[in-house]
Design a protein around this motif. Structure first.
Motif, mmCIF file in Angstrom:
data_model
loop_
_atom_site.group_PDB
_atom_site.id
_atom_site.type_symbol
_atom_site.label_atom_id
_atom_site.label_comp_id
_atom_site.label_asym_id
_atom_site.label_seq_id
_atom_site.Cartn_x
_atom_site.Cartn_y
_atom_site.Cartn_z
ATOM 1 N N ASP A 81 0.865 -1.194 0.000
ATOM 2 C CA ASP A 81 0.000 0.000 0.000
ATOM 3 C C ASP A 81 0.892 1.231 0.000
ATOM 4 N N THR A 82 0.586 2.181 -0.865
ATOM 5 C CA THR A 82 1.416 3.407 -0.966
ATOM 6 C C THR A 82 1.368 4.217 0.321
ATOM 7 N N LYS A 83 0.362 3.988 1.139
ATOM 8 C CA LYS A 83 0.237 4.741 2.388
ATOM 9 C C LYS A 83 1.117 4.162 3.501
ATOM 10 N N ASP A 84 1.702 2.999 3.265
ATOM 11 C CA ASP A 84 2.515 2.354 4.307
ATOM 12 C C ASP A 84 3.801 3.141 4.538
ATOM 13 N N ASP A 85 4.147 3.282 5.822
ATOM 14 C CA ASP A 85 5.443 3.894 6.131
ATOM 15 C C ASP A 85 6.539 2.839 5.975
ATOM 16 N N GLU A 86 7.776 3.244 6.189
ATOM 17 C CA GLU A 86 8.915 2.348 5.940
ATOM 18 C C GLU A 86 8.867 1.108 6.816
ATOM 19 N N SER A 87 8.514 1.269 8.078
ATOM 20 C CA SER A 87 8.480 0.106 8.980
ATOM 21 C C SER A 87 7.386 -0.877 8.570
ATOM 22 N N ARG A 88 6.245 -0.313 8.093
ATOM 23 C CA ARG A 88 5.144 -1.179 7.671
ATOM 24 C C ARG A 88 5.519 -1.947 6.404
ATOM 25 N N VAL A 89 6.243 -1.273 5.513
ATOM 26 C CA VAL A 89 6.701 -1.926 4.288
ATOM 27 C C VAL A 89 7.611 -3.099 4.619
ATOM 28 N N LYS A 90 8.545 -2.898 5.552
ATOM 29 C CA LYS A 90 9.471 -3.962 5.955
ATOM 30 C C LYS A 90 8.729 -5.102 6.634
ATOM 31 N N LEU A 91 7.751 -4.754 7.462
ATOM 32 C CA LEU A 91 6.990 -5.776 8.176
ATOM 33 C C LEU A 91 6.242 -6.672 7.197
ATOM 34 N N LYS A 92 5.587 -6.062 6.204
ATOM 35 C CA LYS A 92 4.850 -6.845 5.209
ATOM 36 C C LYS A 92 5.794 -7.698 4.370
ATOM 37 N N LYS A 93 6.958 -7.137 4.059
ATOM 38 C CA LYS A 93 7.933 -7.882 3.251
ATOM 39 C C LYS A 93 8.407 -9.128 3.994
ATOM 40 N N ARG A 94 8.712 -8.958 5.282
ATOM 41 C CA ARG A 94 9.147 -10.110 6.085
ATOM 42 C C ARG A 94 8.033 -11.141 6.202
ATOM 43 N N ALA A 95 6.807 -10.668 6.359
ATOM 44 C CA ALA A 95 5.679 -11.583 6.505
ATOM 45 C C ALA A 95 5.469 -12.387 5.219
ATOM 46 N N ARG A 96 5.581 -11.716 4.063
ATOM 47 C CA ARG A 96 5.418 -12.430 2.798
ATOM 48 C C ARG A 96 6.534 -13.460 2.603
ATOM 49 N N ALA A 97 7.755 -13.100 2.987
ATOM 50 C CA ALA A 97 8.889 -14.028 2.860
ATOM 51 C C ALA A 97 8.694 -15.241 3.762
ATOM 52 N N SER A 98 8.239 -14.998 4.998
ATOM 53 C CA SER A 98 8.008 -16.114 5.930
ATOM 54 C C SER A 98 6.899 -17.014 5.414
ATOM 55 N N GLU A 99 5.850 -16.404 4.868
ATOM 56 C CA GLU A 99 4.730 -17.184 4.339
ATOM 57 C C GLU A 99 5.174 -18.061 3.174
ATOM 58 N N THR A 100 5.998 -17.495 2.293
ATOM 59 C CA THR A 100 6.517 -18.262 1.157
ATOM 60 C C THR A 100 7.390 -19.414 1.639
ATOM 61 N N SER A 101 8.260 -19.100 2.623
ATOM 62 C CA SER A 101 9.145 -20.131 3.176
ATOM 63 C C SER A 101 8.340 -21.236 3.857
ATOM 64 N N GLY A 102 7.288 -20.858 4.605
ATOM 65 C CA GLY A 102 6.461 -21.840 5.288
ATOM 66 C C GLY A 102 5.715 -22.741 4.324
ATOM 67 N N ALA A 103 5.203 -22.152 3.242
ATOM 68 C CA ALA A 103 4.489 -22.952 2.239
ATOM 69 C C ALA A 103 5.437 -23.940 1.563
ATOM 70 N N ALA A 104 6.652 -23.478 1.253
ATOM 71 C CA ALA A 104 7.639 -24.366 0.627
ATOM 72 C C ALA A 104 8.045 -25.485 1.584
ATOM 73 N N ARG A 105 8.164 -25.144 2.866
ATOM 74 C CA ARG A 105 8.520 -26.158 3.859
ATOM 75 C C ARG A 105 7.424 -27.222 3.957
ATOM 76 N N LYS A 106 6.177 -26.794 3.888
ATOM 77 C CA LYS A 106 5.064 -27.754 3.938
ATOM 78 C C LYS A 106 5.102 -28.706 2.746
ATOM 79 N N VAL A 107 5.359 -28.169 1.567
ATOM 80 C CA VAL A 107 5.443 -29.012 0.374
ATOM 81 C C VAL A 107 6.562 -30.030 0.541
ATOM 82 N N ARG A 108 7.697 -29.559 1.055
ATOM 83 C CA ARG A 108 8.860 -30.450 1.223
ATOM 84 C C ARG A 108 8.591 -31.537 2.248
ATOM 85 N N LEU A 109 8.067 -31.162 3.402
ATOM 86 C CA LEU A 109 7.851 -32.127 4.481
ATOM 87 C C LEU A 109 6.717 -33.097 4.150
#
Length: 711
Positions: free
Chosen positions: A510-538
């Motif tokens: 969202d363009t209204k997000d401040d820098e900390s919110r942008v980083k938080l969402k980025k980390r959350a998306r990365a964790s979600e991607t990693s978790g989904a890949a881990r589920k497929v693997r396991l």
């Protein structure tokens, strides 16, 4: 030469089991009552020449308890030897001594003990018409153990662990089908006892160290006497004459001592005064009986030991339990060395549970240093210290499965690189993993601390009481340990518990997000991607393996913990995490909110601030019996431990009812009525489905219903 495989059929608590061994040091580990001592008994029946002849006459108690009726069945104990040397005497032993008729030298050979009905009984069964159960019962019902015989065979090809082969030779008792034959070539050549392998090998058995002081007082079991007896036989009689002469001289000096002569005279006179000359002994003297021959003189020697650098040396009975056991073990090892020096064709050393009363460092050192050349050593143990220094490829694990005891080889079928990885992981987690009846694998400290606390609060019993080990992998590399649980290796259930790390808030940019919110969402998306890949693997890893299954938190343990309704427990640790009153107030509002972002972000912030492990400890301290166990954890528990005993369920119900009474939640008459029904369930007069249904009706709000619904 070493034992490469030992199989047992219908022997004690082994229905049909194979142990696999390697040259050198082997370890057999398992909890009490899984058959380690029975395994050693089986090996001794084949290889220990010191066993009394009566030991080979087995009895009813030696048959596997799982047999509906032992009559007619066979007990078979079979050892396969590998690395047979080309030495002429060794080849003679296995070509002639074990019935091998091949002209070429052999590299492997078998030696078997078979306990079976006598030939007339087998002939009677062979003559039966298929399906004639009445005639079969007429033969079997009168049988006693005296109608059995023990035979030894060598070089057999029969694998009695194969049910079809067992039925084809011994018989199909359920359908009353027996072979027309009474002797089978697959059994190999019959061997007279005098040609047994036991006469050609060096074999020592060091029994479990339980009461060694009593053994030292027993002439037959005293290991020092055994050593002295061996050495006295090697004494040069001429060289020993000087000592013998001194003993005779000492005997004479004692006998001629004035006080001794006076007592001797007084005894003679007193007996004459009592019964007269006619009835008195013709001769009566006090003589010193110090032995003059080497054997008897050696047997009179005793061992004195000083502990902890003390100047005082005392007898074995004055030592600590650990000190006495260590001395006993030392003497038995020396006895083995003496026997080994006789150049037998092979050397075997069995050490049964050496850990009793011995310090953990000594246990590890003992195992690490005992590695005699040309000797196969087999330890049995339930010591985590000894298991920690054992090699996984030289290990057998004994465990129970549906009332049967089985042997598992944890490295079977693994590639060398996989074995190396398993060994590294087991070095840190082995103590629980190898002794468990089932296993929960988790990825971090929070799960290691919180899951046992949750189970204990809700069920009233711990994971240990259920026989479940919880292992913290400290990563998401579960496969390196979970691959142990497989049809080929350890046939025990293993639940893998991990996080999906799915975002608990909208991660859309969202363009209204401040820098900390942008980083938080980025980390959350990365964790979600990693978790989904881990589920497929396991999931792919566990697919097709009945012993392993995967279970996931939607987000993380902390977030899911609050999500299912445990906000009060989380609120209880706020004061331990924050000092500032406004922050405490804000945290409380966030945790009690229905907004997943607010409570999710707050619980993770608190865990990070305190440290996940320490935060879990704080949280565990705030739990009570009203806590809600997240569903994925209950599913993991149910998979790992699908069958809970009647008595354990009784204890769980009793625990929950006592809590209900303490809080006066339910009417006393309702509790009393259910307690009466619970006693019926305990006696076996009420089915589990009925008792859990009645509990849910009587106590509808009790948390245990969430567990009961999965069983």
């Amino acid at each position: 030469m070493h034992i490469s495989k030992l199989s047992m059929v219908n022997f004690r608590n082994f229905s049909s089991t194979e142990f696999h061994f390697t040259a050198g040091v082997n370890t057999v580990i398992g909890e009490n009552g899984t058959g380690k001592t029975n395994l050693f008994r089986a090996i001794r029946l084949l290889l220990d020449e010191s066993m009394l002849p009566a030991a080979y006459r087995l009895n009813e108690g030696d048959f596997h308890r799982g047999l509906t009726n032992w009559r007619g069945h066979w007990i078979v104990i079979s050892a396969e030897f590998a690395n047979i040397t080309m030495d002429e005497s060794v080849q003679a032993l296995f070509v002639h001594g074990t019935g091998n008729l091949e002209e070429e030298p052999v590299d492997t050979a078998t030696f078997n003990l078979i306990f079976r009905p006598r030939k007339d009984v087998r002939a009677g069964l062979a003559a039966l018409t298929d399906g004639d159960e009445i005639a079969m019962r007429a033969i079997l019902d009168p049988l006693t153990i005296d109608d059995y015989e023990t035979v030894f065979t060598g070089r057999s090809t029969a694998d009695f662990s194969d049910p079809e082969l067992y039925r084809s030779i011994v018989g199909d008792f359920d359908n009353v089908i027996f072979s027309d034959e009474t002797e089978f070539p697959e059994l190999g050549a019959m061997l007279p006892r005098q040609l047994a392998v036991a006469k050609e090998v060096s074999f020592s058995h060091i029994q479990a160290l339980r009461d060694v002081v009593q053994d030292f007082q027993n002439n037959r079991a005293n290991p020092l006497r055994t050593l002295l007896r061996i050495k006295s036989g090697e004494i040069d009689t001429a060289g020993f004459k000087t000592i013998a002469d001194k003993v005779l001289e000492l005997n004479k000096s004692i006998e001629e001592w004035p006080d001794v002569e006076e007592i001797s005279g007084d005894i003679k006179q007193t007996i004459k005064d009592a019964v007269g000359e006619a009835y008195s002994p013709s001769s009566l003297n006090i003589k010193s009986d110090l032995p003059g021959d080497a054997d008897r003189l050696f047997q009179s020697l005793k061992l004195f030991v000083g502990e902890d650098g003390a100047d005082y040396e005392g007898g074995i009975h004055e030592l600590s339990l650990g000190g006495a056991n260590l001395i006993y073990l030392t003497l038995k090892l020396l006895e083995f060395k003496y026997q080994k020096a006789k150049q037998a064709v092979a050397n075997f050393l069995l050490i049964e549970e050496p850990e009793a009363h011995i310090h953990t460092h000594i246990q590890k050192t003992l195992f690490d240093r005992l590695n005699y050349s040309d000797t196969q050593i087999i330890y049995s143990t339930h010591s985590t210290q000894i298991s920690e220094v054992s090699k996984v490829e030289s290990m057998n694990i004994v465990g129970r499965d549906n009332g049967r005891c089985e042997a598992y080889q944890p490295s079977r079928g693994l590639e060398p690189t996989q074995i190396v990885h398993v060994q590294r992981y087991l070095d840190s987690v082995r103590s629980n993993l190898l002794f468990a009846r089932s296993v929960l694998l988790v990825e971090g400290d929070a799960e290691e601390i919180l899951i046992p606390a949750l189970i204990k609060k809700v069920l009233g019993i711990g994971l240990d009481e259920l026989g479940i080990s919880l292992i913290n992998i400290r990563s998401t590399g579960f496969e390196n340990v979970a691959l142990l649980f497989h049809d080929e290796r350890i046939r025990k259930r293993c639940s893998i518990i991990s996080d999906l790390d799915a975002a608990f808030f909208d991660t859309t940019a969202d363009t209204k997000d401040d820098e900390s919110r942008v980083k938080l969402k980025k980390r959350a998306r990365a964790s979600e991607t990693s978790g989904a890949a881990r589920k497929v693997r396991l999931d792919a890893f566990a697919s097709g393996n009945q012993w392993v299954s995967t279970f996931y938190a939607d987000h993380t343990l902390e977030v899911d913990f609050v999500k299912v309704g445990n906000a009060p427990a989380a609120v209880g640790v706020i004061d331990d995490v924050y000092v500032d009153p406004p922050t405490r107030a804000t945290a409380k509002l966030s945790l009690e909110s229905d907004d997943s972002f607010r409570y999710g972000h707050r619980i993770l912030t608190m865990a990070k601030s305190a440290g996940k492990g320490w935060f879990a400890i704080l949280l565990a301290g705030k739990l009570d019996h009203h806590v809600v166990i997240p569903g994925y954890l209950l599913d993991a528990l149910c998979f790992a431990h699908p069958v809970i005993s009647r008595e354990t369920w009784f204890n769980i119900f009793t625990y929950r009812i006592a809590l209900d009474e303490l809080e006066a939640i339910t009417e006393a008459t309702v509790r009393e009525s259910f307690l009466a029904r619970l006693q019926e369930y305990r006696r076996g007069d009420l089915a589990f489905a009925d008792v859990k249904s009645e509990f849910a009706e009587a106590f509808p709000s009790d948390r245990i219903n969430e567990v009961l619904g999965r069983y």
